[in-house]
Design a protein around this motif. Sequence first.
Motif, PDB file in Angstrom:
ATOM      1  N   LEU A 100       2.310  -1.401   9.646  1.00 55.76           N
ATOM      2  CA  LEU A 100       3.311  -2.247  10.288  1.00 55.76           C
ATOM      3  C   LEU A 100       2.661  -3.398  11.046  1.00 55.76           C
ATOM      4  N   GLY A 101       3.326  -4.545  11.010  1.00 57.25           N
ATOM      5  CA  GLY A 101       2.875  -5.692  11.789  1.00 57.25           C
ATOM      6  C   GLY A 101       4.038  -6.650  11.952  1.00 57.25           C
ATOM      7  N   ARG A 102       3.906  -7.592  12.856  1.00 59.28           N
ATOM      8  CA  ARG A 102       4.952  -8.600  13.044  1.00 59.28           C
ATOM      9  C   ARG A 102       4.311  -9.975  13.039  1.00 59.28           C
ATOM     10  N   GLY A 103       5.125 -10.991  12.764  1.00 60.21           N
ATOM     11  CA  GLY A 103       4.650 -12.372  12.860  1.00 60.21           C
ATOM     12  C   GLY A 103       3.461 -12.611  11.939  1.00 60.21           C
ATOM     13  N   PHE A 104       2.453 -13.278  12.461  1.00 60.87           N
ATOM     14  CA  PHE A 104       1.264 -13.608  11.660  1.00 60.87           C
ATOM     15  C   PHE A 104       0.626 -12.357  11.058  1.00 60.87           C
ATOM     16  N   ASN A 105       0.862 -11.224  11.678  1.00 61.53           N
ATOM     17  CA  ASN A 105       0.231  -9.990  11.199  1.00 61.53           C
ATOM     18  C   ASN A 105       1.122  -9.127  10.299  1.00 61.53           C
ATOM     19  N   PHE A 106       2.321  -9.610  10.014  1.00 60.98           N
ATOM     20  CA  PHE A 106       3.127  -8.889   9.015  1.00 60.98           C
ATOM     21  C   PHE A 106       2.430  -8.932   7.643  1.00 60.98           C
ATOM     22  N   PRO A 107       1.980 -10.118   7.180  1.00 59.97           N
ATOM     23  CA  PRO A 107       1.275 -10.116   5.887  1.00 59.97           C
ATOM     24  C   PRO A 107      -0.014  -9.287   5.906  1.00 59.97           C
ATOM     25  N   VAL A 108      -0.643  -9.178   7.064  1.00 58.51           N
ATOM     26  CA  VAL A 108      -1.858  -8.357   7.163  1.00 58.51           C
ATOM     27  C   VAL A 108      -1.507  -6.878   6.930  1.00 58.51           C
ATOM     28  N   ALA A 109      -0.327  -6.464   7.399  1.00 61.26           N
ATOM     29  CA  ALA A 109       0.131  -5.092   7.141  1.00 61.26           C
ATOM     30  C   ALA A 109       0.300  -4.880   5.635  1.00 61.26           C
ATOM     31  N   LEU A 110       0.876  -5.866   4.953  1.00 61.76           N
ATOM     32  CA  LEU A 110       1.033  -5.755   3.494  1.00 61.76           C
ATOM     33  C   LEU A 110      -0.336  -5.644   2.818  1.00 61.76           C
ATOM     34  N   GLU A 111      -1.265  -6.442   3.287  1.00 58.95           N
ATOM     35  CA  GLU A 111      -2.611  -6.451   2.700  1.00 58.95           C
ATOM     36  C   GLU A 111      -3.334  -5.126   2.978  1.00 58.95           C
ATOM     37  N   GLY A 112      -3.157  -4.592   4.185  1.00 60.20           N
ATOM     38  CA  GLY A 112      -3.778  -3.304   4.515  1.00 60.20           C
ATOM     39  C   GLY A 112      -3.277  -2.210   3.588  1.00 60.20           C
ATOM     40  N   ALA A 113      -1.982  -2.210   3.321  1.00 59.05           N
ATOM     41  CA  ALA A 113      -1.382  -1.198   2.444  1.00 59.05           C
ATOM     42  C   ALA A 113      -1.881  -1.371   1.005  1.00 59.05           C
ATOM     43  N   LEU A 114      -1.967  -2.612   0.555  1.00 55.97           N
ATOM     44  CA  LEU A 114      -2.451  -2.865  -0.816  1.00 55.97           C
ATOM     45  C   LEU A 114      -3.888  -2.376  -0.973  1.00 55.97           C
ATOM     46  N   LYS A 115      -4.712  -2.690   0.051  1.00 59.30           N
ATOM     47  CA  LYS A 115      -6.128  -2.268  -0.006  1.00 59.30           C
ATOM     48  C   LYS A 115      -6.224  -0.760  -0.127  1.00 59.30           C
ATOM     49  N   LEU A 116      -5.424  -0.033   0.667  1.00 61.59           N
ATOM     50  CA  LEU A 116      -5.508   1.436   0.620  1.00 61.59           C
ATOM     51  C   LEU A 116      -5.053   1.953  -0.737  1.00 61.59           C
ATOM     52  N   LYS A 117      -3.911   1.469  -1.231  1.00 64.50           N
ATOM     53  CA  LYS A 117      -3.413   2.050  -2.486  1.00 64.50           C
ATOM     54  C   LYS A 117      -4.314   1.713  -3.657  1.00 64.50           C
ATOM     55  N   GLU A 118      -4.863   0.518  -3.698  1.00 64.56           N
ATOM     56  CA  GLU A 118      -5.616   0.163  -4.904  1.00 64.56           C
ATOM     57  C   GLU A 118      -6.946   0.890  -5.028  1.00 64.56           C
ATOM     58  N   ILE A 119      -7.574   1.246  -3.908  1.00 64.04           N
ATOM     59  CA  ILE A 119      -8.880   1.912  -4.069  1.00 64.04           C
ATOM     60  C   ILE A 119      -8.862   3.414  -3.782  1.00 64.04           C
ATOM     61  N   SER A 120      -7.875   3.897  -3.007  1.00 61.02           N
ATOM     62  CA  SER A 120      -7.862   5.333  -2.695  1.00 61.02           C
ATOM     63  C   SER A 120      -6.764   6.064  -3.463  1.00 61.02           C
ATOM     64  N   TYR A 121      -5.828   5.294  -4.049  1.00 59.22           N
ATOM     65  CA  TYR A 121      -4.655   5.825  -4.767  1.00 59.22           C
ATOM     66  C   TYR A 121      -3.722   6.607  -3.842  1.00 59.22           C
ATOM     67  N   ILE A 122      -3.838   6.359  -2.555  1.00 60.19           N
ATOM     68  CA  ILE A 122      -2.857   6.921  -1.609  1.00 60.19           C
ATOM     69  C   ILE A 122      -1.664   5.968  -1.573  1.00 60.19           C
ATOM     70  N   HIS A 123      -0.471   6.523  -1.622  1.00 55.44           N
ATOM     71  CA  HIS A 123       0.704   5.665  -1.559  1.00 55.44           C
ATOM     72  C   HIS A 123       0.820   5.053  -0.168  1.00 55.44           C
ATOM     73  N   ALA A 124       0.873   3.747  -0.109  1.00 54.45           N
ATOM     74  CA  ALA A 124       0.945   3.067   1.181  1.00 54.45           C
ATOM     75  C   ALA A 124       1.940   1.921   1.091  1.00 54.45           C
ATOM     76  N   GLU A 125       2.622   1.679   2.189  1.00 57.18           N
ATOM     77  CA  GLU A 125       3.557   0.562   2.229  1.00 57.18           C
ATOM     78  C   GLU A 125       3.357  -0.241   3.487  1.00 57.18           C
ATOM     79  N   GLY A 126       3.503  -1.535   3.362  1.00 60.57           N
ATOM     80  CA  GLY A 126       3.455  -2.417   4.516  1.00 60.57           C
ATOM     81  C   GLY A 126       4.861  -2.897   4.821  1.00 60.57           C
ATOM     82  N   TYR A 127       5.187  -2.991   6.090  1.00 62.15           N
ATOM     83  CA  TYR A 127       6.518  -3.429   6.512  1.00 62.15           C
ATOM     84  C   TYR A 127       6.422  -4.290   7.760  1.00 62.15           C
ATOM     85  N   PRO A 128       7.370  -5.197   7.934  1.00 61.42           N
ATOM     86  CA  PRO A 128       7.485  -5.830   9.246  1.00 61.42           C
ATOM     87  C   PRO A 128       7.942  -4.734  10.217  1.00 61.42           C
TER      88      PRO A 128
END
Length: 366
Positions: A228-256
């Motif tokens: 989770l993140g807000r404002g400038f860091n909402f996209p960072v939350a999306l990126e954090g979730a993408l990084k986790l799912k693509e290399i660890s195969y853990i289901h992750a979601e980013g949200y405002p």
Amino acid sequence: EKGGYDHFMLKEIYEQPQAIRDTFRGRMLVDQGLIKMAGIDDHIDKFLNARRILIVACGTSWHAGLVAEYIFEDLARIPVEVEYASEFRYRNPVIDKDDILIAISQSGETADTMAAIKMAKDKGAFVFGVCNVVGSSISREAHAGAYTHAGPEIGVASTKAFTTQITVLTLIALQLAKRKGKISTSDFHRYLQELDTIPDKVEKALNSNDHIEKIAAIYKDAPNCLYLGRGFNFPVALEGALKLKEISYIHAEGYPAAEMKHGPIALIDEQMPVVVIATRKGHYEKVVSNIQEIKSRSGKIIGIVTEGDVDVRDLADHVIEVPDTIEFMTPLLTTIPLQLLSYHIAVMLGKNVDQPRNLAKSVTVE
Ligand code: F6R
């Protein structure tokens, strides 16, 4: 070739201070209070008269575009829309000659992004490329552009390309804000001086590596993870979730963070790690109340906080500190711990970090 690191991804995470510095070099002249970027300066009238900026990209580059949307609108007051290239190209978008299309692509070869550029050119828009690979197809197809100087990115999961894309886009936003008279000369100087300190602050953020590795060991077996993140860091939350799912195969979601109560909060129980970006700047109190909501439902909270933070530390199960900076520059720092967290979890799970299953470094087919 991995320079003593176990994986290219880790090497590239650690290269970020230098990669950001290389991306500034020759462009940001702090002492003179100047930004020089030929790709912008040579076409400055197009940028100053643009009705709006459309940003197209895929994946991590799309996340950099979202960060840029917040920065461009905040600083330069130019309307920005960010789209997935694959959607944009097929949805008959309204584009005209007063629009500028910024295409962001590490590889410069992504098929959907290339197709979006060709369409925008056909409709008369000015196309600006932000690529990492010199001489790549997208860099050649664009009317103008600015390279990120990240150096070769070998790990399939994008790391230093992301932070250098944000760096280039921040320089562009600052230059346009100044030329449009939207920020004062003193603020412009202050921003350049602060941006100049970011590589050292990234270095400091990297010093939390051992602490992050311990947190990774606690959560590596979680089946799901929320960011989770807000404002400038909402996209960072999306990126954090993408990084986790693509290399660890853990289901992750980013949200405002504020969208939690519109659905995802139903997922929270004592099994659910929730990574919350809660730097002191930017909706801090609101994020703290989002954290309280998670805590009262027994979610496990990993807070990404500003150095010296006390409020989140009291509530969270773990905190990871990043240095203080100006709000719009926080994504360059908050991204770092999320990259390291994903990396360590994937390594502990025995995954192929540099070459995750089903993924390719450059997606040249749609
Ligand atoms: C994520 C990742 C992909 C790319 C995407 C766009 O770590 O690597 O999501 O970001 O395929 O690639 P480029 O930037 O080369 O157009």
